[in-house]
Design a protein around this motif. Structure first.
Motif, mmCIF file in Angstrom:
data_model
loop_
_atom_site.group_PDB
_atom_site.id
_atom_site.type_symbol
_atom_site.label_atom_id
_atom_site.label_comp_id
_atom_site.label_asym_id
_atom_site.label_seq_id
_atom_site.Cartn_x
_atom_site.Cartn_y
_atom_site.Cartn_z
ATOM 1 N N PHE A 33 0.972 -1.412 0.030
ATOM 2 C CA PHE A 33 -0.277 -0.211 -0.453
ATOM 3 C C PHE A 33 1.334 1.079 0.165
ATOM 4 C CE2 PHE A 33 -2.791 3.310 1.983
ATOM 5 C CZ PHE A 33 -3.701 3.570 0.598
ATOM 6 N N ASP A 34 2.238 1.079 0.396
ATOM 7 C CA ASP A 34 2.414 2.533 0.825
ATOM 8 C C ASP A 34 3.501 2.758 -0.901
ATOM 9 O OD1 ASP A 34 3.146 3.124 3.019
ATOM 10 O OD2 ASP A 34 4.561 1.248 3.829
ATOM 11 N N MET A 35 4.067 1.395 -1.476
ATOM 12 C CA MET A 35 4.114 1.651 -2.815
ATOM 13 C C MET A 35 2.745 2.457 -4.251
ATOM 14 S SD MET A 35 6.398 -1.592 -3.548
ATOM 15 C CE MET A 35 6.753 -1.518 -4.897
ATOM 16 N N TYR A 36 1.768 2.009 -3.526
ATOM 17 C CA TYR A 36 0.629 1.747 -4.069
ATOM 18 C C TYR A 36 0.499 4.042 -4.001
ATOM 19 C CZ TYR A 36 -4.659 2.786 -5.750
ATOM 20 O OH TYR A 36 -5.705 3.112 -6.281
ATOM 21 N N LYS A 37 0.675 4.143 -2.950
ATOM 22 C CA LYS A 37 0.359 5.769 -2.458
ATOM 23 C C LYS A 37 1.573 5.944 -2.688
ATOM 24 C CE LYS A 37 -0.355 8.447 2.202
ATOM 25 N NZ LYS A 37 -0.260 8.180 3.521
ATOM 26 N N GLN A 38 2.743 6.096 -3.273
ATOM 27 C CA GLN A 38 3.377 7.091 -3.169
ATOM 28 C C GLN A 38 2.911 6.773 -4.898
ATOM 29 O OE1 GLN A 38 6.158 8.349 -2.404
ATOM 30 N NE2 GLN A 38 5.642 8.134 -0.451
ATOM 31 N N ARG B 231 -7.871 -6.528 -1.075
ATOM 32 C CA ARG B 231 -9.090 -6.791 0.410
ATOM 33 C C ARG B 231 -8.248 -6.431 1.332
ATOM 34 N NH1 ARG B 231 -10.653 -11.562 -3.199
ATOM 35 N NH2 ARG B 231 -8.805 -13.017 -2.889
ATOM 36 N N GLU B 232 -7.077 -6.916 1.610
ATOM 37 C CA GLU B 232 -6.175 -6.105 2.330
ATOM 38 C C GLU B 232 -5.890 -4.339 3.304
ATOM 39 O OE1 GLU B 232 -2.551 -8.067 2.320
ATOM 40 O OE2 GLU B 232 -3.391 -10.446 2.417
ATOM 41 N N ASN B 233 -6.524 -4.034 1.449
ATOM 42 C CA ASN B 233 -5.717 -2.945 2.510
ATOM 43 C C ASN B 233 -7.370 -1.429 2.378
ATOM 44 O OD1 ASN B 233 -2.420 -2.250 2.170
ATOM 45 N ND2 ASN B 233 -2.914 -3.590 0.728
ATOM 46 N N ILE B 234 -8.200 -2.240 1.442
ATOM 47 C CA ILE B 234 -9.369 -1.438 1.238
ATOM 48 C C ILE B 234 -9.248 0.021 2.363
ATOM 49 C CG2 ILE B 234 -11.255 -2.623 2.492
ATOM 50 C CD1 ILE B 234 -11.549 -0.878 -0.938
ATOM 51 N N THR B 235 -9.251 -0.850 4.385
ATOM 52 C CA THR B 235 -9.432 0.787 4.754
ATOM 53 C C THR B 235 -8.208 1.809 4.980
ATOM 54 O OG1 THR B 235 -8.544 -1.108 6.308
ATOM 55 C CG2 THR B 235 -10.696 -1.357 6.319
ATOM 56 N N ASN B 236 -7.858 1.592 4.431
ATOM 57 C CA ASN B 236 -6.567 2.613 4.702
ATOM 58 C C ASN B 236 -6.768 3.355 3.448
ATOM 59 O OD1 ASN B 236 -4.639 1.057 5.826
ATOM 60 N ND2 ASN B 236 -3.677 -0.366 4.041
ATOM 61 N N PHE C 37 -12.114 0.421 -5.836
ATOM 62 C CA PHE C 37 -12.755 1.211 -4.257
ATOM 63 C C PHE C 37 -14.014 1.089 -4.410
ATOM 64 C CE2 PHE C 37 -14.122 4.083 -1.821
ATOM 65 C CZ PHE C 37 -13.712 3.292 -0.468
ATOM 66 N N ILE C 38 -15.072 0.514 -5.860
ATOM 67 C CA ILE C 38 -16.375 0.723 -5.362
ATOM 68 C C ILE C 38 -17.166 -0.893 -5.268
ATOM 69 C CG2 ILE C 38 -18.941 0.761 -6.825
ATOM 70 C CD1 ILE C 38 -17.534 3.702 -8.257
ATOM 71 N N ASN C 39 -15.704 -1.485 -5.815
ATOM 72 C CA ASN C 39 -16.031 -3.158 -5.588
ATOM 73 C C ASN C 39 -15.508 -3.333 -4.313
ATOM 74 O OD1 ASN C 39 -16.671 -5.750 -7.365
ATOM 75 N ND2 ASN C 39 -14.502 -5.950 -7.457
ATOM 76 N N TYR C 40 -14.661 -2.953 -4.095
ATOM 77 C CA TYR C 40 -14.538 -3.337 -2.840
ATOM 78 C C TYR C 40 -14.438 -2.935 -1.342
ATOM 79 C CZ TYR C 40 -11.641 -6.781 -5.172
ATOM 80 O OH TYR C 40 -11.120 -8.163 -6.471
ATOM 81 N N HIS C 41 -15.335 -1.974 -1.381
ATOM 82 C CA HIS C 41 -15.732 -0.935 -0.147
ATOM 83 C C HIS C 41 -16.836 -0.814 0.201
ATOM 84 C CE1 HIS C 41 -16.069 1.920 2.648
ATOM 85 N NE2 HIS C 41 -14.973 1.880 3.416
ATOM 86 N N SER C 42 -17.309 -1.361 0.730
ATOM 87 C CA SER C 42 -18.921 -1.889 1.321
ATOM 88 C C SER C 42 -19.650 0.041 1.188
ATOM 89 C CB SER C 42 -19.258 -1.846 2.915
ATOM 90 O OG SER C 42 -18.324 -1.340 3.958
ATOM 91 N N ALA C 43 -19.568 0.995 1.529
ATOM 92 C CA ALA C 43 -19.451 2.004 0.555
ATOM 93 C C ALA C 43 -19.298 2.427 0.188
ATOM 94 C CB ALA C 43 -19.756 3.061 2.298
ATOM 95 N N GLY C 44 -18.009 2.080 -1.368
ATOM 96 C CA GLY C 44 -17.867 2.282 -2.151
ATOM 97 C C GLY C 44 -18.905 3.200 -2.920
ATOM 98 N N ARG C 45 -19.786 2.589 -3.341
ATOM 99 C CA ARG C 45 -20.214 4.077 -3.930
ATOM 100 C C ARG C 45 -20.822 5.158 -3.871
ATOM 101 N NH1 ARG C 45 -25.516 -0.618 -6.091
ATOM 102 N NH2 ARG C 45 -25.840 1.543 -7.447
ATOM 103 N N VAL C 46 -21.937 4.863 -2.810
ATOM 104 C CA VAL C 46 -22.065 6.603 -1.883
ATOM 105 C C VAL C 46 -20.573 7.432 -1.574
ATOM 106 C CG1 VAL C 46 -23.019 7.144 0.462
ATOM 107 C CG2 VAL C 46 -23.430 5.109 -0.668
ATOM 108 N N ILE C 47 -19.455 6.790 -0.917
ATOM 109 C CA ILE C 47 -17.634 7.681 -0.979
ATOM 110 C C ILE C 47 -17.784 8.351 -2.368
ATOM 111 C CG2 ILE C 47 -15.625 7.637 -0.124
ATOM 112 C CD1 ILE C 47 -16.110 5.296 1.278
#
Length: 453
Positions: free
Chosen positions: A334-339, A359-364, A399-409
């Motif tokens: 996730f650090d690499m992705y963020k950069q 799945r592992e990083n969706i809350t990040n 993000f929409i796919n993996y986060h429970s509130a993805g569409r709304v956010i």
């Protein structure tokens, strides 16, 4: 130096200066006249002997002429003599600091002439000043200033005055060159000498000078442009020892530019100075992570496979390879992705399509008020790179796919309008991923995936 300017300098050095007239009007002394006539139009070997025998006396005469005589033809001639002397033997610059000249303000004429509306005079004054400043003697506390070797009571130009004025002039040349082809190369050449000075580094950064150098970091082909590139990279290397400059380098496009240079250059001196710069920057702040994200490790491994003779370069490449491997181990995915997102360098690296990563990083993605999502949406507005646009659309759909509130956010962050505009993009990869994002936004992940199948 090009042929036209070389010819111009030769013409200047062939001039017959009316020294007797200057003596008659008391602008020079009879002793100065004798020295000048001995030196005038002599061979290089004869001049070398005169300087060996009585160097400080000649420096005194040259400085007094530049101080007291305003006629441009004479000023150009004396500057050409001094420049020729230093080109033949750079160590002659130490003559300006001889103890017998402690009562002479050796900097003042050159400093004043920097602002003369005459490029020949400006260029020579800059080169000479840079040479004599860089070899000034040291005392126990560091560098001494002009004239401090004596107890002279005269007001004298301090080294601070000189360096401040030089930095101002050099930045002005980088912004708006006085000469179309020589202004920038002359400024960079002098900076590559002067940036060894802590005060120059500080003044240069405060004057926003670093951002004037960054556009000059680009692959070169002609001999002249290769030399300009080398000296520009040498300046960046010198700045990589100064923390405020490092902070600017970390937030500018300098790293990708340096990587482009080291990938494409065949000149060992260019590769060496860039590698040494990376070595300095590797452990500073987020720069190591940026280097990983920009895939510098692969570049370093390719360079190691080539035949280099410079030991410093080989040592730097080994250091970089080891350091970059350590950085990769330390960075989470996730650090690499963020950069990657924060730099705007989006590409189809494996993590974008890896279900485990999402799945592992969706809350990040919720960190800092959904900072990463906001940056992805900004990329949709600002990027001209089709690949970056396609990946940004895909990541929003993930993000929409993996986060429970993805569409709304994503809807609340007003991404829908930006993505819909890209559905008519000329690039097929962009339109495909924009469509997927919109489908997931409207239909939800399950139905969108069914349509994509």
């Amino acid at each position: 130096m090009d042929v036209a300017e070389l010819t111009s300098e030769q013409k200047v050095l062939r001039r017959d200066i009316p020294w007797e007239t200057y003596m008659a009007t008391k602008l020079i002394s009879s002793t100065s006249l004798q020295l000048l006539r001995r030196y005038d139009h002599r061979s290089q070997s004869q001049r070398e002997q005169l300087l060996d025998d009585d160097g400080p006396a000649y420096i005194r005469v040259f400085v007094h002429v530049l101080h007291d005589i305003l006629k441009e033809e004479t000023v150009e001639y004396v500057l050409a003599l001094v420049d020729e002397m230093l080109a033949a033997n750079p160590k002659r610059a130490r003559l300006f600091h001889d103890k017998s000249l402690a009562d002479v303000d050796t900097y003042e004429p050159f400093l004043r002439l920097l602002w003369k509306a005459n490029w020949f005079i400006q260029e020579k004054s800059c080169k000479i000043l840079a040479s004599i400043v860089s070899v000034r003697p040291k005392n126990q506390n560091g560098f001494v200033t002009n004239g401090e070797a004596s107890n002279s009571k005269k007001p004298i130009t301090t080294i601070d005055d000189v360096l401040t004025a030089l930095v101002k002039w050099l930045c002005e040349q980088l912004r708006k060159p006085s000469h179309p082809s020589r202004g920038v190369p002359t400024a960079v050449n002098c900076l590559s000498t002067l940036l060894k000075e802590p005060m120059v580094r500080s003044s240069f950064v405060k004057a926003d000078g670093v951002k004037l150098l960054v556009p000059l970091i680009s692959p070169a082909s002609t001999q002249q442009s290769i030399q300009l590139l080398y000296e520009t990279c040498l300046c960046i290397w010198l700045l990589s020892y100064y923390e405020p400059a490092i902070e600017y380098l970390a937030t500018s496009r300098s790293l990708p530019r340096l990587i482009d240079v080291i990938k494409s250059s065949t000149k060992e001196k260019v590769v060496r100075v860039v590698a040494l710069t990376f070595k300095n920057l590797l452990s500073r702040g987020t720069l190591g992570a940026q280097m990983v994200d920009l895939q510098l490790l692969q570049v370093v491994q390719n360079l190691k496979a080539q035949a280099w003779s410079d030991e410093d370069l080989l040592e730097a490449l080994n250091y970089l390879e080891e350091g970059l491997r350590d950085n990769i181990k330390k960075l989470s995915s996730f650090d690499m992705y963020k950069q990657e997102v924060l730099l705007g360098n989006l590409d189809w690296s494996p993590m974008h399509k890896d279900p485990i990563f999402w799945r592992e990083n969706i809350t990040n993605f919720e960190e800092n008020d959904f900072q990463i999502l906001r940056v992805l949406i900004t990329i949709l507005d600002t990027s001209g790179d089709p690949r970056a646009l396609a990946v940004a659309c895909f990541d929003l759909s993930q993000f929409i796919n993996y986060h429970s509130a993805g569409r709304v956010i994503v809807t609340n962050l007003k991404a829908k309008e930006r993505v819909m505009k890209l559905m008519n993009h000329e690039n097929a990869e962009v339109t495909k991923n924009a469509l997927l994002c919109i489908q997931r936004l409207f239909l939800g992940a399950k139905f969108a995936s069914f349509l994509q199948a």
